[in-house]
Design a protein around this motif. Structure first.
Motif, PDB file in Angstrom:
ATOM      1  N   ASN A  13      32.723  60.300   1.466  1.00  0.00           N
ATOM      2  CA  ASN A  13      32.585  61.666   0.956  1.00  0.00           C
ATOM      3  C   ASN A  13      32.276  61.642  -0.527  1.00  0.00           C
ATOM      4  O   ASN A  13      32.803  60.790  -1.258  1.00  0.00           O
ATOM      5  N   LEU A  14      31.454  62.597  -0.976  1.00  0.00           N
ATOM      6  CA  LEU A  14      31.179  62.736  -2.405  1.00  0.00           C
ATOM      7  C   LEU A  14      32.453  63.164  -3.115  1.00  0.00           C
ATOM      8  O   LEU A  14      33.114  64.115  -2.689  1.00  0.00           O
ATOM      9  N   THR A  15      32.790  62.464  -4.195  1.00  0.00           N
ATOM     10  CA  THR A  15      33.987  62.817  -4.958  1.00  0.00           C
ATOM     11  C   THR A  15      33.673  63.747  -6.124  1.00  0.00           C
ATOM     12  O   THR A  15      34.587  64.270  -6.750  1.00  0.00           O
ATOM     13  N   VAL A  34      35.359  56.046   0.219  1.00  0.00           N
ATOM     14  CA  VAL A  34      35.249  55.502   1.573  1.00  0.00           C
ATOM     15  C   VAL A  34      36.660  55.256   2.089  1.00  0.00           C
ATOM     16  O   VAL A  34      37.443  54.541   1.465  1.00  0.00           O
ATOM     17  N   ASN A  35      36.971  55.892   3.217  1.00  0.00           N
ATOM     18  CA  ASN A  35      38.269  55.720   3.861  1.00  0.00           C
ATOM     19  C   ASN A  35      38.092  54.747   5.022  1.00  0.00           C
ATOM     20  O   ASN A  35      37.632  55.155   6.091  1.00  0.00           O
ATOM     21  N   PRO A  36      38.432  53.467   4.839  1.00  0.00           N
ATOM     22  CA  PRO A  36      38.246  52.515   5.932  1.00  0.00           C
ATOM     23  C   PRO A  36      39.053  52.945   7.157  1.00  0.00           C
ATOM     24  O   PRO A  36      40.183  53.417   7.042  1.00  0.00           O
ATOM     25  N   GLU A  37      38.423  52.801   8.318  1.00  0.00           N
ATOM     26  CA  GLU A  37      39.105  53.147   9.555  1.00  0.00           C
ATOM     27  C   GLU A  37      38.643  52.208  10.658  1.00  0.00           C
ATOM     28  O   GLU A  37      37.619  51.552  10.539  1.00  0.00           O
ATOM     29  N   ARG A  38      39.437  52.144  11.698  1.00  0.00           N
ATOM     30  CA  ARG A  38      39.098  51.324  12.857  1.00  0.00           C
ATOM     31  C   ARG A  38      39.452  52.106  14.116  1.00  0.00           C
ATOM     32  O   ARG A  38      40.235  53.044  14.088  1.00  0.00           O
ATOM     33  N   ARG A  39      38.851  51.722  15.205  1.00  0.00           N
ATOM     34  CA  ARG A  39      39.109  52.390  16.472  1.00  0.00           C
ATOM     35  C   ARG A  39      40.317  51.720  17.124  1.00  0.00           C
ATOM     36  O   ARG A  39      40.316  50.518  17.379  1.00  0.00           O
ATOM     37  N   LYS A  73      29.936  68.141  -3.795  1.00  0.00           N
ATOM     38  CA  LYS A  73      31.230  67.480  -3.750  1.00  0.00           C
ATOM     39  C   LYS A  73      31.892  67.747  -2.396  1.00  0.00           C
ATOM     40  O   LYS A  73      31.884  68.868  -1.902  1.00  0.00           O
ATOM     41  N   GLY A  74      32.423  66.676  -1.790  1.00  0.00           N
ATOM     42  CA  GLY A  74      33.117  66.793  -0.508  1.00  0.00           C
ATOM     43  C   GLY A  74      32.246  66.531   0.707  1.00  0.00           C
ATOM     44  O   GLY A  74      32.764  66.305   1.799  1.00  0.00           O
ATOM     45  N   ASP A  75      30.921  66.545   0.542  1.00  0.00           N
ATOM     46  CA  ASP A  75      30.029  66.335   1.684  1.00  0.00           C
ATOM     47  C   ASP A  75      30.189  64.926   2.249  1.00  0.00           C
ATOM     48  O   ASP A  75      30.244  63.951   1.504  1.00  0.00           O
ATOM     49  N   PRO A  76      30.240  64.812   3.596  1.00  0.00           N
ATOM     50  CA  PRO A  76      30.274  63.482   4.216  1.00  0.00           C
ATOM     51  C   PRO A  76      28.860  62.909   4.290  1.00  0.00           C
ATOM     52  O   PRO A  76      27.927  63.591   4.712  1.00  0.00           O
TER      53      PRO A  76
END
Length: 166
Positions: A13-15, A34-39, A73-76
């Motif tokens: 996301n734009l900060t 960037v919020n790292p994530e996994r399934r 700002k905030g856009d993914p």
């Protein structure tokens, strides 16, 4: 042989709002979180997987102009580009490091929303493209395009692609 910079594709996301670094040549920068994530195998849901990572993203040329007009700002977004490490010195004299991405491409993350793409004419300044919608090849929702097919007039709704009564 010259080694290239590491290439990345990041979703985040734009900060902050894109800001103009220079008009000629066009250069725009924004922050990316960037919020790292996994399934998760058990729940089949995406779950957090580590700390948030922050990057500075720099865009050049037509990409810079389009990012400036299109994102907030905030856009993914998805960002593709080369990674650079840049060292700097804080006011207290200690060293800091910034990771910067020289973007080749930036796009809205359509997993998290929708977008209406509008093609721009090559070489036209951003202000001219915005002021001259007739010069665009595709229109925004609700716009129509007129033309001829087999010698007869045709009007098409560019949002739906349906023929409209002329």
């Amino acid at each position: 042989m010259t080694l290239s910079k590491p290439r990345l594709t990041l979703a985040g996301n734009l900060t902050r709002e894109p800001r103009v670094l220079s008009e000629e040549p066009p250069r725009v920068a924004f922050g990316l979180a960037v919020n790292p994530e996994r399934r998760d195998a058990a729940s089949e849901q995406w779950v957090p997987d580590g700390d948030v990572q922050y990057y500075d993203v720099v865009c050049f040329g037509a990409l810079a102009a389009n990012v400036r007009e299109s994102l907030s700002k905030g856009d993914p977004v998805l960002v593709v580009g080369g990674l650079r490490r840049r060292g700097w010195q804080r006011a207290d004299g200690s060293d800091g490091t910034t990771y910067e991405i020289a973007a080749d491409a930036v796009a809205p993350d359509l997993r998290r929303g929708t977008s209406h793409f509008r093609r721009t004419r090559r070489g036209a300044p951003a202000e001219a493209r915005a002021a001259d919608p007739a010069g665009q090849e595709e229109g925004a929702a609700g716009e129509v395009a007129a033309g001829e097919v087999d010698g007869g007039p045709v009007v098409v709704d560019l949002r739906t692609g349906e023929l409209v009564d002329a």
